[in-house]
Design a protein around this motif. Sequence first.
Motif, PDB file in Angstrom:
ATOM      1  N   GLN A 132       6.266 -14.654 -26.186  1.00 27.40           N
ATOM      2  CA  GLN A 132       6.275 -14.602 -24.730  1.00 27.40           C
ATOM      3  C   GLN A 132       7.519 -15.355 -24.195  1.00 27.40           C
ATOM      4  O   GLN A 132       7.459 -16.143 -23.255  1.00 27.40           O
ATOM      5  CB  GLN A 132       4.985 -15.176 -24.115  1.00 27.40           C
ATOM      6  CG  GLN A 132       3.759 -14.322 -24.371  1.00 27.40           C
ATOM      7  CD  GLN A 132       3.237 -14.444 -25.804  1.00 27.40           C
ATOM      8  OE1 GLN A 132       3.054 -15.559 -26.311  1.00 27.40           O
ATOM      9  NE2 GLN A 132       2.988 -13.327 -26.460  1.00 27.40           N
ATOM     10  N   ASN A 173       9.000 -13.657 -20.175  1.00 28.31           N
ATOM     11  CA  ASN A 173       8.201 -14.715 -19.566  1.00 28.31           C
ATOM     12  C   ASN A 173       8.320 -14.660 -18.043  1.00 28.31           C
ATOM     13  O   ASN A 173       9.430 -14.563 -17.497  1.00 28.31           O
ATOM     14  CB  ASN A 173       8.674 -16.073 -20.100  1.00 28.31           C
ATOM     15  CG  ASN A 173       7.746 -17.188 -19.707  1.00 28.31           C
ATOM     16  OD1 ASN A 173       7.816 -17.712 -18.591  1.00 28.31           O
ATOM     17  ND2 ASN A 173       6.868 -17.567 -20.619  1.00 28.31           N
ATOM     18  N   ARG A 174       7.186 -14.736 -17.371  1.00 28.51           N
ATOM     19  CA  ARG A 174       7.195 -14.607 -15.908  1.00 28.51           C
ATOM     20  C   ARG A 174       7.877 -15.769 -15.210  1.00 28.51           C
ATOM     21  O   ARG A 174       8.303 -15.647 -14.054  1.00 28.51           O
ATOM     22  CB  ARG A 174       5.760 -14.467 -15.380  1.00 28.51           C
ATOM     23  CG  ARG A 174       5.226 -13.045 -15.435  1.00 28.51           C
ATOM     24  CD  ARG A 174       3.856 -12.932 -14.809  1.00 28.51           C
ATOM     25  NE  ARG A 174       3.841 -13.269 -13.397  1.00 28.51           N
ATOM     26  CZ  ARG A 174       2.761 -13.189 -12.616  1.00 28.51           C
ATOM     27  NH1 ARG A 174       1.607 -12.784 -13.157  1.00 28.51           N
ATOM     28  NH2 ARG A 174       2.822 -13.517 -11.348  1.00 28.51           N
ATOM     29  N   ASP A 175       7.981 -16.896 -15.875  1.00 28.70           N
ATOM     30  CA  ASP A 175       8.635 -18.044 -15.261  1.00 28.70           C
ATOM     31  C   ASP A 175      10.111 -18.136 -15.626  1.00 28.70           C
ATOM     32  O   ASP A 175      10.772 -19.134 -15.317  1.00 28.70           O
ATOM     33  CB  ASP A 175       7.918 -19.328 -15.682  1.00 28.70           C
ATOM     34  CG  ASP A 175       6.500 -19.373 -15.143  1.00 28.70           C
ATOM     35  OD1 ASP A 175       6.318 -19.090 -13.940  1.00 28.70           O
ATOM     36  OD2 ASP A 175       5.565 -19.657 -15.916  1.00 28.70           O
ATOM     37  N   THR A 203       2.585  -7.804  -7.759  1.00 25.68           N
ATOM     38  CA  THR A 203       2.077  -8.503  -8.942  1.00 25.68           C
ATOM     39  C   THR A 203       2.570  -7.834 -10.217  1.00 25.68           C
ATOM     40  O   THR A 203       2.333  -6.647 -10.428  1.00 25.68           O
ATOM     41  CB  THR A 203       0.540  -8.511  -8.940  1.00 25.68           C
ATOM     42  OG1 THR A 203       0.068  -9.052  -7.712  1.00 25.68           O
ATOM     43  CG2 THR A 203       0.019  -9.332 -10.105  1.00 25.68           C
ATOM     44  N   TYR A 207       0.090 -10.359 -18.789  1.00 23.03           N
ATOM     45  CA  TYR A 207      -1.070 -11.158 -19.181  1.00 23.03           C
ATOM     46  C   TYR A 207      -0.680 -12.623 -19.167  1.00 23.03           C
ATOM     47  O   TYR A 207       0.509 -12.978 -19.028  1.00 23.03           O
ATOM     48  CB  TYR A 207      -1.571 -10.750 -20.564  1.00 23.03           C
ATOM     49  CG  TYR A 207      -0.522 -10.819 -21.656  1.00 23.03           C
ATOM     50  CD1 TYR A 207      -0.269 -12.007 -22.341  1.00 23.03           C
ATOM     51  CD2 TYR A 207       0.215  -9.688 -22.003  1.00 23.03           C
ATOM     52  CE1 TYR A 207       0.691 -12.076 -23.336  1.00 23.03           C
ATOM     53  CE2 TYR A 207       1.175  -9.743 -23.002  1.00 23.03           C
ATOM     54  CZ  TYR A 207       1.410 -10.932 -23.665  1.00 23.03           C
ATOM     55  OH  TYR A 207       2.367 -10.990 -24.659  1.00 23.03           O
ATOM     56  N   GLU A 208      -1.674 -13.482 -19.309  1.00 25.12           N
ATOM     57  CA  GLU A 208      -1.418 -14.913 -19.375  1.00 25.12           C
ATOM     58  C   GLU A 208      -2.517 -15.577 -20.196  1.00 25.12           C
ATOM     59  O   GLU A 208      -3.580 -15.001 -20.426  1.00 25.12           O
ATOM     60  CB  GLU A 208      -1.327 -15.526 -17.986  1.00 25.12           C
ATOM     61  CG  GLU A 208      -2.520 -15.309 -17.086  1.00 25.12           C
ATOM     62  CD  GLU A 208      -2.255 -15.854 -15.679  1.00 25.12           C
ATOM     63  OE1 GLU A 208      -2.632 -17.025 -15.430  1.00 25.12           O
ATOM     64  OE2 GLU A 208      -1.684 -15.112 -14.847  1.00 25.12           O
ATOM     65  N   TYR A 209      -2.225 -16.782 -20.666  1.00 24.18           N
ATOM     66  CA  TYR A 209      -3.201 -17.518 -21.467  1.00 24.18           C
ATOM     67  C   TYR A 209      -2.872 -19.005 -21.410  1.00 24.18           C
ATOM     68  O   TYR A 209      -1.801 -19.419 -20.947  1.00 24.18           O
ATOM     69  CB  TYR A 209      -3.214 -17.020 -22.917  1.00 24.18           C
ATOM     70  CG  TYR A 209      -1.897 -17.135 -23.638  1.00 24.18           C
ATOM     71  CD1 TYR A 209      -1.519 -18.322 -24.270  1.00 24.18           C
ATOM     72  CD2 TYR A 209      -1.032 -16.050 -23.717  1.00 24.18           C
ATOM     73  CE1 TYR A 209      -0.318 -18.434 -24.938  1.00 24.18           C
ATOM     74  CE2 TYR A 209       0.183 -16.154 -24.391  1.00 24.18           C
ATOM     75  CZ  TYR A 209       0.536 -17.345 -24.991  1.00 24.18           C
ATOM     76  OH  TYR A 209       1.737 -17.442 -25.652  1.00 24.18           O
ATOM     77  N   ASN A 210      -3.820 -19.810 -21.885  1.00 21.23           N
ATOM     78  CA  ASN A 210      -3.638 -21.259 -21.912  1.00 21.23           C
ATOM     79  C   ASN A 210      -2.835 -21.678 -23.139  1.00 21.23           C
ATOM     80  O   ASN A 210      -3.086 -21.192 -24.244  1.00 21.23           O
ATOM     81  CB  ASN A 210      -4.991 -21.977 -21.931  1.00 21.23           C
ATOM     82  CG  ASN A 210      -5.761 -21.807 -20.655  1.00 21.23           C
ATOM     83  OD1 ASN A 210      -5.178 -21.789 -19.569  1.00 21.23           O
ATOM     84  ND2 ASN A 210      -7.071 -21.670 -20.755  1.00 21.23           N
ATOM     85  N   ARG A 216      -0.126 -22.903 -18.517  1.00 17.88           N
ATOM     86  CA  ARG A 216      -0.348 -21.470 -18.669  1.00 17.88           C
ATOM     87  C   ARG A 216       0.951 -20.780 -19.048  1.00 17.88           C
ATOM     88  O   ARG A 216       2.029 -21.113 -18.560  1.00 17.88           O
ATOM     89  CB  ARG A 216      -0.846 -20.846 -17.357  1.00 17.88           C
ATOM     90  CG  ARG A 216      -2.193 -21.356 -16.894  1.00 17.88           C
ATOM     91  CD  ARG A 216      -3.339 -20.738 -17.654  1.00 17.88           C
ATOM     92  NE  ARG A 216      -3.610 -19.359 -17.290  1.00 17.88           N
ATOM     93  CZ  ARG A 216      -4.513 -18.606 -17.903  1.00 17.88           C
ATOM     94  NH1 ARG A 216      -5.223 -19.101 -18.913  1.00 17.88           N
ATOM     95  NH2 ARG A 216      -4.720 -17.361 -17.532  1.00 17.88           N
ATOM     96  N   ARG A 218       2.645 -17.140 -18.762  1.00 21.02           N
ATOM     97  CA  ARG A 218       2.511 -15.873 -18.052  1.00 21.02           C
ATOM     98  C   ARG A 218       3.605 -14.935 -18.545  1.00 21.02           C
ATOM     99  O   ARG A 218       4.768 -15.322 -18.654  1.00 21.02           O
ATOM    100  CB  ARG A 218       2.626 -16.084 -16.539  1.00 21.02           C
ATOM    101  CG  ARG A 218       1.608 -17.091 -15.984  1.00 21.02           C
ATOM    102  CD  ARG A 218       1.640 -17.105 -14.473  1.00 21.02           C
ATOM    103  NE  ARG A 218       2.982 -17.402 -13.958  1.00 21.02           N
ATOM    104  CZ  ARG A 218       3.387 -17.145 -12.714  1.00 21.02           C
ATOM    105  NH1 ARG A 218       2.542 -16.576 -11.856  1.00 21.02           N
ATOM    106  NH2 ARG A 218       4.609 -17.450 -12.322  1.00 21.02           N
ATOM    107  N   ALA A 220       5.267 -10.885 -18.348  1.00 18.92           N
ATOM    108  CA  ALA A 220       5.378  -9.640 -17.595  1.00 18.92           C
ATOM    109  C   ALA A 220       6.034  -8.565 -18.443  1.00 18.92           C
ATOM    110  O   ALA A 220       7.010  -8.833 -19.167  1.00 18.92           O
ATOM    111  CB  ALA A 220       6.196  -9.864 -16.326  1.00 18.92           C
TER     112      ALA A 220
END
Length: 598
Positions: A132, A173-175, A203, A207-210, A216, A218, A220
Amino acid sequence: MRQARSIKPTSQTRIFGLALAFAACFSLSPTHAQTLQPQPTPESTVIRPADAAPWSKSPLADDILYQVMPIAWRDSDHDPASPDAHARADADPFRDGDFRGMSAAIPYLSTLGVTGIWSTPVFPSPAYHGYQHAEADRVNPAFGTESQFLDFNRAAHAANLRVFIDLVAYGINRDSDLCRDATTNPASPFAGFIAIKDAAKGTPFGYEYNMCTGQRVRFAFFDLRNAGPRDLVTRWSLKWLDPRDQLGNPDRAAAVDGYRLDHVWARYPDGPDGWGYNIDTFWKPWKQALRAARPDVITFAEQAKWETYGTDLHPAHDATFAKPFLFAAREAIRTSSAAALHTAVESAISAILASPATDEPARTFLVTLGDHDVDRLAPAVNATTPRTAPRLKAAAGVLLTQPFPPVIYFGDELGMLGAAGKFGSDANDIPRREPFKWNAVDSFPMTNYLARHAEASARRYSKDHDGKSVEEQLNVKGSLLETYRSLIKLRRETPALRRGGYRALESSDPRVWACLRATTDQSVLVAVRLSTAVTPPGAAPAAITLPPGLTIDRELTISDPPLALSTVTPITAGHAAQIDLEPGQTRVFLLKGAPATH
């Protein structure tokens, strides 16, 4: 990267891969009366003389790869000999693995004897495992600098090791800077690059996860229906295949040799047209662009559907993973079932023969018995005690004598332990990926990255002085590491093991896996005792039936412990050889004579 699940072979078809000159020898005979080994069926298929063994033509045919996870592999920052050790140690409280540590580990890989290294992602990622990730045209600063990564590639190539790195090509990665700009800036040059599941809200699809740190991740998806993200991923990939020096000249020694692709679909099953994530409009053009720059580039794909062999990805990739074999072989080794192991091999051969790719180079499977997404090999085959430990030697024998290019997961050659935890985050997989055990006692250059998660650290499987370290096994006769080293050397020196056809052989002991491996110039007999039980005194050795016309010339393996030549009886009129095998032992014999043509 994905959650593992138990998979069993879906095909029971008995198909035997055969070498060119031995097609007649390998014809399925109706005289197989015993039931200890898989029996031919009316549906059986023999490779005809013009076909030979297809995996022998793969550019990976002679390779033995070794998988590492950089953060868990080897640290350099805490080297007491480094002049800036204190400053580097302060900046790296977890003794994370890094590029300089990877370079320092190259002599070990040369000693082990492997031909190449596959590293999980080296790109910026908030996740410890590197998946990710963000933009793939830069390296993760936690591992070091781009210059240090290129230095690692140069050092690996100087040691005659090929380098493959993991790439998540279908998203970002969304960030990351790119994703934030693409989704918040209407004037962004990356506008339209991200798959949007809710246009009204903007949006991203993903997906995302801990994470193990409590944060988190995130992720895309790219909208690969658009040329922009397709071209971007291609440029990122080309950068590492064709690096340039300060004068703009190609620096081939610093280049990677190819990519392992994560979670690959022939056609993604969600979104409009699968968001363009499919074999024809993304993977094929991507591979063509890479080959234009590097005709010798190799790509191997982790198929998203583990229940298959991933042959639907072969039109774009050189290899996929024999995932069904991994699970079937583990179970066969755990239960000491030679018949089940033959079925697993034959299922893989059946699948490669059905591959839809017909162009050159030939495709193949990569065979693993462990990786970062499944429990460690030792607990999976119930080899966690001294009595059951020989199963790990048997597993090494199977991995390094089966037909397809093998991949060794770091630490499996030491018998490291680990099974998935239940921590509610990506820490679940940390036990499967514990730091490589360089030393008998936890210390530099071992990493301690798992200290990020207190519970995973407290429950770690590795213990001081547990016997599962390089320090405790290297050059120690009879150790698992030395077994791997000797079998790797044997495979590299024996063309029939790397490129030969395959035929299951009958054994009087159902716990002995025996097969014939042959090229046009060489035939060898392989015998692996899967059982951990000690042979009772006076018991007859396993009798292995050879095809007519072949006899044993000499042993190629160095027996552990050494066995007298008298432990291999002469071939009888019935073409059977009695071979003594210790629990977990592998013995390989060079054969002589011409096979009968009937």
